[in-house]
Design a protein around this motif. Structure first.
Motif, PDB file in Angstrom:
ATOM      1  N   THR A 290       0.862  -1.173   0.000  1.00 15.25           N
ATOM      2  CA  THR A 290       0.000   0.000   0.000  1.00 15.25           C
ATOM      3  C   THR A 290       0.906   1.233   0.000  1.00 15.25           C
ATOM      4  O   THR A 290       2.067   1.153   0.382  1.00 15.25           O
ATOM      5  CB  THR A 290      -0.877   0.035   1.261  1.00 15.25           C
ATOM      6  N   PRO A 291       0.367   2.384  -0.419  1.00 17.04           N
ATOM      7  CA  PRO A 291       1.169   3.623  -0.399  1.00 17.04           C
ATOM      8  C   PRO A 291       1.729   3.892   1.001  1.00 17.04           C
ATOM      9  O   PRO A 291       2.894   4.264   1.160  1.00 17.04           O
ATOM     10  CB  PRO A 291       0.141   4.693  -0.788  1.00 17.04           C
ATOM     11  N   GLU A 292       0.925   3.685   1.993  1.00 17.06           N
ATOM     12  CA  GLU A 292       1.332   3.752   3.400  1.00 17.06           C
ATOM     13  C   GLU A 292       2.588   2.916   3.651  1.00 17.06           C
ATOM     14  O   GLU A 292       3.599   3.394   4.141  1.00 17.06           O
ATOM     15  CB  GLU A 292       0.169   3.140   4.187  1.00 17.06           C
TER      16      GLU A 292
ATOM     17  N   ASP B  19       4.484  -5.956   9.837  1.00 16.06           N
ATOM     18  CA  ASP B  19       3.512  -6.512  10.766  1.00 16.06           C
ATOM     19  C   ASP B  19       4.041  -6.596  12.188  1.00 16.06           C
ATOM     20  O   ASP B  19       3.304  -6.904  13.124  1.00 16.06           O
ATOM     21  CB  ASP B  19       3.080  -7.908  10.301  1.00 16.06           C
ATOM     22  N   ALA B  20       5.338  -6.333  12.350  1.00 20.31           N
ATOM     23  CA  ALA B  20       5.909  -6.362  13.696  1.00 20.31           C
ATOM     24  C   ALA B  20       5.662  -5.039  14.414  1.00 20.31           C
ATOM     25  O   ALA B  20       5.909  -4.941  15.613  1.00 20.31           O
ATOM     26  CB  ALA B  20       7.409  -6.656  13.634  1.00 20.31           C
ATOM     27  N   LEU B  21       5.181  -4.061  13.658  1.00 21.06           N
ATOM     28  CA  LEU B  21       5.061  -2.713  14.223  1.00 21.06           C
ATOM     29  C   LEU B  21       3.612  -2.277  14.345  1.00 21.06           C
ATOM     30  O   LEU B  21       2.759  -2.682  13.557  1.00 21.06           O
ATOM     31  CB  LEU B  21       5.802  -1.719  13.320  1.00 21.06           C
ATOM     32  N   THR B  22       3.338  -1.457  15.334  1.00 25.53           N
ATOM     33  CA  THR B  22       2.038  -0.796  15.417  1.00 25.53           C
ATOM     34  C   THR B  22       1.996   0.294  14.348  1.00 25.53           C
ATOM     35  O   THR B  22       3.042   0.716  13.855  1.00 25.53           O
ATOM     36  CB  THR B  22       1.850  -0.142  16.799  1.00 25.53           C
ATOM     37  N   PRO B  23       0.799   0.759  13.999  1.00 18.04           N
ATOM     38  CA  PRO B  23       0.706   1.851  13.027  1.00 18.04           C
ATOM     39  C   PRO B  23       1.523   3.070  13.460  1.00 18.04           C
ATOM     40  O   PRO B  23       2.169   3.719  12.628  1.00 18.04           O
ATOM     41  CB  PRO B  23      -0.793   2.178  13.016  1.00 18.04           C
ATOM     42  N   GLU B  24       1.503   3.362  14.753  1.00 18.92           N
ATOM     43  CA  GLU B  24       2.300   4.501  15.238  1.00 18.92           C
ATOM     44  C   GLU B  24       3.786   4.254  14.977  1.00 18.92           C
ATOM     45  O   GLU B  24       4.516   5.148  14.557  1.00 18.92           O
ATOM     46  CB  GLU B  24       2.095   4.721  16.741  1.00 18.92           C
TER      47      GLU B  24
ATOM     48  N   GLU C 195       9.699   8.411   9.698  1.00 10.71           N
ATOM     49  CA  GLU C 195      10.402   9.657  10.025  1.00 10.71           C
ATOM     50  C   GLU C 195      11.869   9.389  10.355  1.00 10.71           C
ATOM     51  O   GLU C 195      12.764  10.124   9.942  1.00 10.71           O
ATOM     52  CB  GLU C 195       9.729  10.343  11.225  1.00 10.71           C
ATOM     53  N   ILE C 196      12.104   8.348  11.109  1.00 12.74           N
ATOM     54  CA  ILE C 196      13.474   8.036  11.551  1.00 12.74           C
ATOM     55  C   ILE C 196      14.348   7.670  10.358  1.00 12.74           C
ATOM     56  O   ILE C 196      15.468   8.163  10.207  1.00 12.74           O
ATOM     57  CB  ILE C 196      13.436   6.884  12.586  1.00 12.74           C
ATOM     58  N   ALA C 197      13.813   6.813   9.500  1.00 14.92           N
ATOM     59  CA  ALA C 197      14.603   6.394   8.340  1.00 14.92           C
ATOM     60  C   ALA C 197      14.902   7.594   7.445  1.00 14.92           C
ATOM     61  O   ALA C 197      16.014   7.730   6.921  1.00 14.92           O
ATOM     62  CB  ALA C 197      13.848   5.318   7.561  1.00 14.92           C
ATOM     63  N   GLN C 198      13.926   8.469   7.300  1.00 16.91           N
ATOM     64  CA  GLN C 198      14.155   9.659   6.471  1.00 16.91           C
ATOM     65  C   GLN C 198      15.190  10.575   7.104  1.00 16.91           C
ATOM     66  O   GLN C 198      16.031  11.145   6.410  1.00 16.91           O
ATOM     67  CB  GLN C 198      12.833  10.401   6.241  1.00 16.91           C
ATOM     68  N   ALA C 199      15.158  10.694   8.416  1.00 14.34           N
ATOM     69  CA  ALA C 199      16.132  11.551   9.104  1.00 14.34           C
ATOM     70  C   ALA C 199      17.546  11.006   8.910  1.00 14.34           C
ATOM     71  O   ALA C 199      18.492  11.757   8.629  1.00 14.34           O
ATOM     72  CB  ALA C 199      15.788  11.634  10.590  1.00 14.34           C
ATOM     73  N   ILE C 200      17.695   9.707   9.064  1.00 18.81           N
ATOM     74  CA  ILE C 200      19.024   9.102   8.880  1.00 18.81           C
ATOM     75  C   ILE C 200      19.459   9.258   7.430  1.00 18.81           C
ATOM     76  O   ILE C 200      20.613   9.559   7.122  1.00 18.81           O
ATOM     77  CB  ILE C 200      19.000   7.618   9.299  1.00 18.81           C
ATOM     78  N   LEU C 201      18.498   9.074   6.544  1.00 25.51           N
ATOM     79  CA  LEU C 201      18.804   9.152   5.123  1.00 25.51           C
ATOM     80  C   LEU C 201      19.285  10.541   4.723  1.00 25.51           C
ATOM     81  O   LEU C 201      20.156  10.679   3.856  1.00 25.51           O
ATOM     82  CB  LEU C 201      17.548   8.781   4.329  1.00 25.51           C
ATOM     83  N   ARG C 202      18.725  11.542   5.342  1.00 28.96           N
ATOM     84  CA  ARG C 202      19.182  12.901   5.025  1.00 28.96           C
ATOM     85  C   ARG C 202      20.655  13.077   5.347  1.00 28.96           C
ATOM     86  O   ARG C 202      21.342  13.870   4.699  1.00 28.96           O
ATOM     87  CB  ARG C 202      18.338  13.924   5.797  1.00 28.96           C
ATOM     88  N   ARG C 203      21.148  12.312   6.320  1.00 31.07           N
ATOM     89  CA  ARG C 203      22.573  12.393   6.632  1.00 31.07           C
ATOM     90  C   ARG C 203      23.386  11.554   5.655  1.00 31.07           C
ATOM     91  O   ARG C 203      24.454  11.965   5.197  1.00 31.07           O
ATOM     92  CB  ARG C 203      22.848  11.879   8.057  1.00 31.07           C
TER      93      ARG C 203
END
Lengths: 176, 176
Positions: free
Chosen positions: A8-10, B128-133, B140-148
């Motif tokens: 999914t896009p999500e 599936d190991a993660l909650t939606p939150e 966000e975390i992966a994007q932050a690391i990626l920016r570096r």
DNA sequence: GAAACAAGGTTGAAGCAACAACTATTCCGT
DNA sequence: ACGGAATAGTTGTTGCTTCAACCTTGTTTC
């Protein structure tokens, strides 16, 4: 009921940047250690595991499972580290099939010299990019994924232990 | 003022499980794709990037940057994929130095066949190991690391695009 | 107390990635 | 318009990982 056969896009928006990190971060870790210390990140990890063990000695199979690696891989790596004088191999006293790996003084010194640069690198590319809240979140997330990938959590058992003894105040670096 | 030369316990508790994930997750991705489709995850990624491009054609250098790889690496990979009939190479019409990679029909079929299993694998071990939150946090975390790691964010530019056309409703799989 | 089996490692061959060297085309400056 | 620099890819070499085969030593079993 079956779920969508593609992301999914999500899902994609989470997965894509993660894949990028999986691709780039290990390369960055290897690049820094390789350039500064002629070690792969895996080399460094193995040596660090040994410094964390009292007696600086560890069985091959224990090292393999603590480092999430296979015995053949570790065997090759340890052979190379032994040729460079960082570890020694000896048949285990209690079981002639087994091999104990011992960190040499040179090996211990190598870890002490290599650590500050590695830590700085990890901070630059990971830890300092995150807020304290995100660091805590990442910890939970990584552990959750790890429970799926490695239900036994062999790695965490040992690697998450205490800080490297004597490292906290390691004096200024001189290359060996 | 200088910070500690080794990880704080706080930092270590975040870094150690992340290292484990970096070690195990790529292996799991490769293992599934290799077993089911005789593709590495990188092979699959490259083929997928081509399906995402209209015309199913892309310049080598564009593919390389979109897949966070180097040109030499991509060149070898594309050579292998070409031998297997999944892509073709042709000199670019507008620039005789450049090479365009074109996805063949076989290559497109291959991606369609391979995707459901891969998606299922990613869900099983990560999503599936993660909650939606947590999924949102990880994004966000992966994007932050990626920016570096990759300030240009070359990968995200293209890979985060739309879903693979025609994949959502791909009919039941028959291996080629 | 041997024969079968399991456990612990090592070794060699094959495949993929990284780096460096090289070829071919295009761009740029005068 | 010509020579040098830059761009786009390819090729070969080296090193690491994986996989399978193998060799010891230890453990069971009859």
């Amino acid at each position: 009921m079956p779920r969508s056969r593609s992301f999914t896009p999500e899902e994609r928006s989470t997965w894509v940047p993660l894949v990028a990190v999986l691709e780039l971060l290990p390369k960055q870790l290897d690049a820094q250690l390789q350039a500064d210390e002629a070690l792969t990140h895996f080399d460094y990890f193995v040596l660090t595991m040994l410094t964390l063990t009292e007696g600086h000695t560890r069985r091959m199979s224990a090292l393999a499972s603590a480092s999430n690696s296979t015995l053949p891989r570790l065997s090759h790596v340890v052979a190379r580290l032994e040729q460079r004088g960082y570890v020694q191999r000896q048949t285990a006293p209690d079981d002639a099939r087994a091999t104990d790996v011992v960190l040499t003084n040179d090996g211990h010194r190598k870890v002490l010299y290599a650590t500050p640069g590695h830590v700085e690198n990890v901070r630059r590319y990971v830890l300092d990019a995150l807020t304290p809240e995100q660091s805590a979140q990442l910890r939970e997330i990584a552990q959750a994924i790890l429970r799926r990938l490695d239900p036994e959590a062999k790695m965490l058992a040992t690697a998450a232990g205490d800080a490297v003894p004597g490292l906290r105040d390691a004096s200024r670096n001189h290359r060996p």
